[in-house]
Design a protein around this motif. Structure first.
Motif: not given
Lengths: 501, 95
Positions: A282-297
């Motif tokens: 496995t290779i690193s793709m991207r670091l996750k910056e905290g939890s994503s903010d998808y602003r569901y409504f």
């Protein structure tokens, strides 16, 4: 909390780790048209063929839910022992990515169509062949639309591309996302879970589960922790596995990588890693910056869904018997081995073929052997499905009954099988017209024995001088002379008697 | 109350580029909008289910029936950049 005591001799006690694994699986539903618009879902068309104003999110369009999507999602939920929501709705999940034409995905957030289910996986110990079963929790199942497909020009890697090309054929294709509880502990368990999920979807006919075409995609969340601790380790997501064995290998590799990092005192980052099939890592793709903010409504264009109890009862009644149930029934009421039960219950068409043969009066164990061995080999070689071949269940049942009734030997059955597989026909009629029925009249067999012994005086002399092994030679001659039609057991008995008289 | 940091975050999520002056201006404006809406909190809505739609309907479906949209070219001709049948977009990741 479970704890494991490890026996160690003189070596210092080593920390034992366990992995905590959960899967998010996307299954493409086998509908004719997209989830919210009447464009085709067919795979493999020229780029941007199956598009329309709704798929592209043009202003003023109105998405309308495909009824079959709801039916398939509910059936999948029921098959996974979920509770079906009496009130459910769609939500907008906002993010920017070029494969997402509207800049939001229509998904379900807080009121998914199905929740709180489970499925049972069957694990075979690779060494002892012992079978154990484990129940894996299903957190939720929800409906959503797929995104388009990106082609990265100028490089096979995303990061090296000069620009990207977008194909929206897949945008708006209906999916169910199935989220498991973090109940899985090994790569093998995760691969079994994914396979069982695929089996269930295929039994229901709601998805073809084709991993190569992306109809079944698994993302894995995985962390490791010392055995006995309650707290989860840092969670890493791995993607890009396109076979069940890749899921297993990617997880086992990732467990080793995380344990090695912990032992070396290195940090584990919360990140997304890609499985590379070529280098098996496995290779690193991207670091996750905290939890994503998808602003569901709540999606304002789609009204809520309230599945009526009568509708639910109807859909429940339409569910077929599922693979886990079939496996246990084959073992307990038909006396098959766990291995045979697994092979037969893997595909619904094979299971139904087998069951028809048994219902017609054939011995279950013999039917299982013929189907999983000679017939399976033929189907594999010819790339045919079991319901595409000329040998119909009633023919196989008839052939098996000819064997158990003593009319033909297994050898004769194997001789006539190739013709039956390609041409079909009545095994009984074939045996009669070709004169293949078993010779089991002792008088007739004795007469043939006399012929054989007369034709081989030297061997007979050697036998009588003590070379008892030659009995096999005489049996062979008997078979040769009768094209294998003599009853083998009776022949051996009568031969012994004659030779030793 | 919303502060400058939150305005910057929301602008980033919406991919909006704001000038320093605009950030100040929108912080003030957003706050007065929020204060205006805040008045609704004077009402006790504990037992009132949230309204998400103007019309009370449920279970609107369509049959799974194929209808091909006839004018594909008119859709594709709207995009800023193309390469044959594909839609061409700038590179996604730096690297």
């Amino acid at each position: 909390m479970r704890s494991r005591f490890v026996m160690t001799s003189a070596a210092p006690t080593k920390t034992q780790y366990e992995a905590v694994i959960g899967l998010e699986t996307h299954c493409q539903l086998s509908t004719e048209t997209k989830i919210f618009s009447p464009s085709s879902t067919a795979f493999g068309a020229d780029p941007n063929t199956h598009i329309d104003p709704i798929v592209l999110g043009m202003p003023g369009v109105l998405p309308v839910l495909n009824q079959r999507v709801l039916e398939y999602a509910v059936k999948a939920g029921l098959a996974l022992n979920c509770q079906i929501a009496p009130y459910s709705k769609f939500d907008r999940k906002q993010y920017f990515y070029p494969d997402l034409p509207k800049n939001y995905q229509i998904s379900q957030f807080d009121l998914p169509i199905a929740e709180h289910g489970w499925l049972e996986i069957e694990l075979v110990d690779p060494k002892t062949k012992d079978v154990s079963r484990k129940r894996i929790g299903i957190t939720r199942l929800h409906m959503e639309e797929d995104a388009g497909k990106l082609v990265h020009a100028g490089s096979d890697r995303l990061s090296g591309s000069a620009y990207s090309l977008v194909d929206f054929n897949r945008a708006g294709v209906p999916l169910v996302e199935i989220v498991s509880e973090p109940d899985l502990r090994t790569g093998q368990e995760a691969a079994e879970y994914a396979q069982e999920l695929r089996r269930i979807m295929r039994y229901l006919g709601v998805s073809d589960g084709n991993m190569q075409e992306g109809s079944l995609r698994c993302d894995v969340n995985i962390s490791v922790r010392p055995v006995g601790t309650e707290k989860f380790g840092t969670k890493v997501e791995i993607k890009n596995m396109n076979s069940f064995s890749a899921i297993q290998k990617a997880i086992d590799h990732e467990i080793d990588r995380q344990v090695a990092a912990i032992e070396a005192g290195e940090p584990i980052y919360q990140e997304t890693r890609l499985w590379e099939e070529g280098s098996q890592r496995t290779i690193s793709m991207r670091l996750k910056e905290g939890s994503s903010d998808y602003r569901y409504f709540p999606e304002p264009d789609l009204p809520p869904i309230e599945v009526a109890p009568e509708q639910l009862t109807d859909w429940q009644a339409e569910l077929p018997e599922l693979p886990a149930k079939k496996r246990s029934r084959y073992e307990t009421s038909l006396g098959l081995s766990p291995y045979d039960a697994r092979v037969l219950a893997d595909e619904r068409t094979v299971a139904e073929y087998f069951e028809t043969v048994v219902q017609l009066g054939a011995d279950a164990k013999l039917a299982a052997n013929w189907i999983t061995q000679d017939i399976a080999a033929y189907l594999n070689a010819e790339k045919l499905a079991i319901n595409e071949m000329a040998l119909k269940p009633e023919m196989l049942a008839e052939m098996i009954q000819l064997i158990t009734g003593g009319t033909i030997s297994t050898k004769i059955a194997k001789d006539i099988l190739p013709d039956l597989l390609t041409e079909g026909g009545s095994p009984k009629a074939i045996v009669e017209t070709r004169g293949l029925s078993q010779i089991s009249d002792p008088k007739q067999i004795e007469a043939i024995i006399d012929e054989v012994l007369a034709a081989h005086p030297e061997e007979l002399e050697k036998y009588r001088a003590g070379k008892k092994k030659l009995q096999g030679f005489f049996v062979g001659q008997m078979m040769k002379r009768t094209s294998g039609r003599v009853d083998p057991k009776l022949t051996n008995q009568l031969l012994s008697k004659k030779l030793n008289s | 109350m919303i502060d400058l940091e939150q305005v910057r975050k929301v602008a980033h999520l919406a991919r909006l580029e704001l000038e320093a002056g605009e950030e100040e201006q929108f912080t003030t404006q957003l706050n007065s909008i929020l204060e205006y809406v805040e008045q609704l909190n004077e009402l006790d809505t504990a037992d009132v289910p949230p309204t998400t739609r103007a019309i009370e309907v449920s279970n609107i479906h369509r049959a799974d029936q194929l209808e091909t949209f006839g004018d594909r070219e008119s859709l594709l001709s709207n995009v800023p950049d193309r390469e044959d049948d594909f839609i061409k977009v700038p590179k996604i990741m730096e690297g």
